[in-house]
Design a protein around this motif. Structure first.
Motif, PDB file in Angstrom:
ATOM      1  N   SER B  38      51.403  49.986  39.777  1.00  0.00           N
ATOM      2  CA  SER B  38      50.243  49.381  40.442  1.00  0.00           C
ATOM      3  C   SER B  38      49.352  50.415  41.139  1.00  0.00           C
ATOM      4  N   PHE B  39      48.125  49.969  41.402  1.00  0.00           N
ATOM      5  CA  PHE B  39      47.185  50.806  42.159  1.00  0.00           C
ATOM      6  C   PHE B  39      46.345  49.918  43.080  1.00  0.00           C
ATOM      7  N   LEU B  40      45.790  50.553  44.111  1.00  0.00           N
ATOM      8  CA  LEU B  40      44.951  49.840  45.081  1.00  0.00           C
ATOM      9  C   LEU B  40      43.510  50.253  44.827  1.00  0.00           C
ATOM     10  N   ILE B  41      42.597  49.266  44.774  1.00  0.00           N
ATOM     11  CA  ILE B  41      41.205  49.575  44.396  1.00  0.00           C
ATOM     12  C   ILE B  41      40.209  48.857  45.304  1.00  0.00           C
ATOM     13  N   THR B  42      38.993  49.385  45.360  1.00  0.00           N
ATOM     14  CA  THR B  42      37.922  48.776  46.167  1.00  0.00           C
ATOM     15  C   THR B  42      37.523  47.419  45.564  1.00  0.00           C
ATOM     16  N   PRO B  43      37.040  46.503  46.410  1.00  0.00           N
ATOM     17  CA  PRO B  43      36.648  45.174  45.904  1.00  0.00           C
ATOM     18  C   PRO B  43      35.322  45.209  45.150  1.00  0.00           C
ATOM     19  N   SER B  44      35.060  44.166  44.405  1.00  0.00           N
ATOM     20  CA  SER B  44      33.832  44.070  43.612  1.00  0.00           C
ATOM     21  C   SER B  44      32.615  43.793  44.494  1.00  0.00           C
ATOM     22  N   GLY B  45      31.569  44.589  44.288  1.00  0.00           N
ATOM     23  CA  GLY B  45      30.255  44.302  44.869  1.00  0.00           C
ATOM     24  C   GLY B  45      30.120  44.375  46.368  1.00  0.00           C
ATOM     25  N   ARG B  46      31.012  45.067  47.047  1.00  0.00           N
ATOM     26  CA  ARG B  46      30.935  45.129  48.515  1.00  0.00           C
ATOM     27  C   ARG B  46      30.422  46.499  48.969  1.00  0.00           C
ATOM     28  N   ALA B  68      45.514  36.292  44.398  1.00  0.00           N
ATOM     29  CA  ALA B  68      44.347  35.428  44.608  1.00  0.00           C
ATOM     30  C   ALA B  68      43.607  35.878  45.859  1.00  0.00           C
ATOM     31  N   GLY B  69      42.292  35.676  45.866  1.00  0.00           N
ATOM     32  CA  GLY B  69      41.497  36.065  47.041  1.00  0.00           C
ATOM     33  C   GLY B  69      40.392  37.015  46.641  1.00  0.00           C
ATOM     34  N   ILE B  70      40.383  38.173  47.258  1.00  0.00           N
ATOM     35  CA  ILE B  70      39.305  39.129  46.996  1.00  0.00           C
ATOM     36  C   ILE B  70      39.424  39.700  45.576  1.00  0.00           C
ATOM     37  N   LYS B  71      38.255  39.735  44.872  1.00  0.00           N
ATOM     38  CA  LYS B  71      38.249  40.250  43.495  1.00  0.00           C
ATOM     39  C   LYS B  71      38.156  41.776  43.509  1.00  0.00           C
ATOM     40  N   PRO B  72      38.952  42.435  42.661  1.00  0.00           N
ATOM     41  CA  PRO B  72      38.844  43.903  42.580  1.00  0.00           C
ATOM     42  C   PRO B  72      37.596  44.312  41.802  1.00  0.00           C
ATOM     43  N   SER B  73      37.259  45.581  41.858  1.00  0.00           N
ATOM     44  CA  SER B  73      36.129  46.121  41.091  1.00  0.00           C
ATOM     45  C   SER B  73      36.225  45.704  39.623  1.00  0.00           C
ATOM     46  N   SER B  74      35.089  45.432  39.020  1.00  0.00           N
ATOM     47  CA  SER B  74      35.080  45.024  37.608  1.00  0.00           C
ATOM     48  C   SER B  74      35.481  46.193  36.693  1.00  0.00           C
ATOM     49  N   GLU B  75      35.500  47.411  37.236  1.00  0.00           N
ATOM     50  CA  GLU B  75      35.927  48.571  36.433  1.00  0.00           C
ATOM     51  C   GLU B  75      37.420  48.884  36.623  1.00  0.00           C
TER      52      GLU B  75
END
Lengths: 209, 215
Positions: B38-46, B68-75
């Protein structure tokens, strides 16, 4: 947004060269009025207020461009802020006078499928306004022949982003030309990205929490 | 990496990314490997300046699933592909930096010109084929272009920079920007015959040529 806040934002954009140092032009819509920089803003920080419906000048001496801003607000009700960008590459492309096509995804997403140049050498002021509005159709900006670009959005911050992304798109067009030329993104894909961005991604900063 | 340390690393890196001009506003994205899965990533569009420690999203490398909850970056797929193929990498930065973007718009590989380039970036920075943002095509093309080097250009989009630490990934991004700028001036000199390090000369050349009708 208060007048003081608006003035502070304009000064910030002037310091970043988004707006001209000599003749900064910016406006915001507030219900049925617009607030716009005056002709003498660079020296006295004064604003003018105009009735959006009647076009009556309620206070101050607005920049000569105010009729264009009025028409944009009337014809495009979603827009609430307009900046006249004076950024370097944007101005270079406006001097060349040709359409700038996106070579980067972010230009397609935020500005639209291209930035067209509006010629303002028509005989009447109304003709100029009509031409600029036509070139902006389906886009958040239009280059103004030899005079930077008009950028609009639903708020002032977003209008500045349009100006910055357009600058990046123009800079890429200019500088990639110097290394043999850039590749344009397919028009259909540009339109798709702009649609998706407008509909969904631009709202993520508020929604994705 | 410990997940709490990763959260703080990403928070600091987001601000640094904006301050160093590698991205603006909500663009680009950063991630840290947590473990082999796993990896930790910035959220989408913030916007980076509004993020808190709790806003980062844990994504599974294998199937890109997340809570569920905050969406990760689309990349997220680009990041996952890097972690899958490069076990030594613990930090990935996707930037929209200017000079790298110009080279990416030209879809040109940027060859090494000196020891600094080779040491930090590799023998060449390859440009990946074009894919729409968030697509499998973009993910696979970027991974292929990256190979075993530390940076790749993403056609008409930006760049991806990797490192064994976040600091190393930042050094890669900064070096890439500098080397892409040198590449632009060097190529410009070859094409125009004008040796310069002033952007204004490139703009004047563009106006001259375009006004004469060169496409």
């Amino acid at each position: 947004m208060t007048n003081t806040d608006f003035i502070n934002e304009i000064e910030k954009y002037m310091s970043k060269n988004i707006l001209s140092q000599k003749n900064p032009i910016a406006s915001i819509k507030n219900e049925d009025k617009i607030l716009i920089t005056s002709e003498s803003f660079a020296s006295d920080k004064s604003l003018a207020e105009i009735n959006l419906i009647s076009g009556e000048i309620l206070s101050g001496v607005p920049n000569k461009e105010y009729k264009l801003h009025l028409e944009i607000y009337k014809k495009r009700p979603k827009e609430s802020a307009i900046l006249h960008s004076a950024l370097e590459a944007t101005t270079t492309c406006s001097i060349v006078g040709k359409t700038v096509y996106p070579m980067l995804d972010d230009m397609a997403q935020i500005v639209g499928p291209s930035a067209k140049t509006a010629c303002i050498k028509t005989k009447t002021h109304q003709g100029c306004v009509k031409n600029i509005l036509k070139k902006m159709k389906g886009r958040q900006a239009a280059l103004i022949s030899e005079n930077g670009a008009i950028c609009c959005a639903s708020n002032l911050d977003d209008a500045s982003v349009v100006a910055i992304v357009l600058e990046k798109g123009c800079k890429t067009a200019v500088e990639s030309f110097a290394i043999g030329g850039g590749k344009k993104i397919n028009d259909l894909e540009c339109r798709l990205m702009h649609f998706v961005y407008t509909l969904k991604y631009s709202k993520q900063n508020e929604k994705n929490r | 990496m410990d997940i709490n340390l990763a959260r703080q690393t990403l928070l600091d890196a987001g601000i640094k990314l904006v301050n160093e001009g590698l991205v603006a506003r909500t663009w680009g994205n950063i991630s840290c490997r947590i473990d082999e899965n796993s990896f930790l990533i910035t959220p989408s569009g913030r916007s980076y300046d509004q993020l808190t420690l709790d806003d980062f999203v844990l994504v599974q490398i294998e199937d890109l699933s997340y809570p569920a909850g905050i969406k990760p970056s689309s990349e997220k797929g680009v990041h996952a592909e890097v972690y899958k193929n490069r076990p030594e990498v613990t930090a990935v930065i996707h930037t929209h930096q200017m000079n790298a973007s110009t080279c990416a718009a030209s879809r040109k590989d940027v060859p090494a010109t000196d020891q600094e380039f080779k040491k930090i970036l590799g023998d060449v920075v390859r440009c990946a084929g074009y894919g729409l943002p968030g697509t499998k095509k973009l993910k696979l093309a970027t991974s292929k272009a990256l190979g075993d080097s530390n940076a790749a250009l993403m056609a008409n989009h930006g760049a991806v920079c990797v490192g064994k630490t976040m600091d190393e990934a930042f050094l890669v991004a900064k070096t890439l920007e500098k080397k892409c700028e040198e590449f632009i001036f060097s190529e410009f000199a070859n094409i125009s015959g004008i040796k310069t390090n002033k952007i204004k000369n490139i703009h004047d050349f563009y106006i001259l040529k375009k006004k004469r009708g060169k496409k």
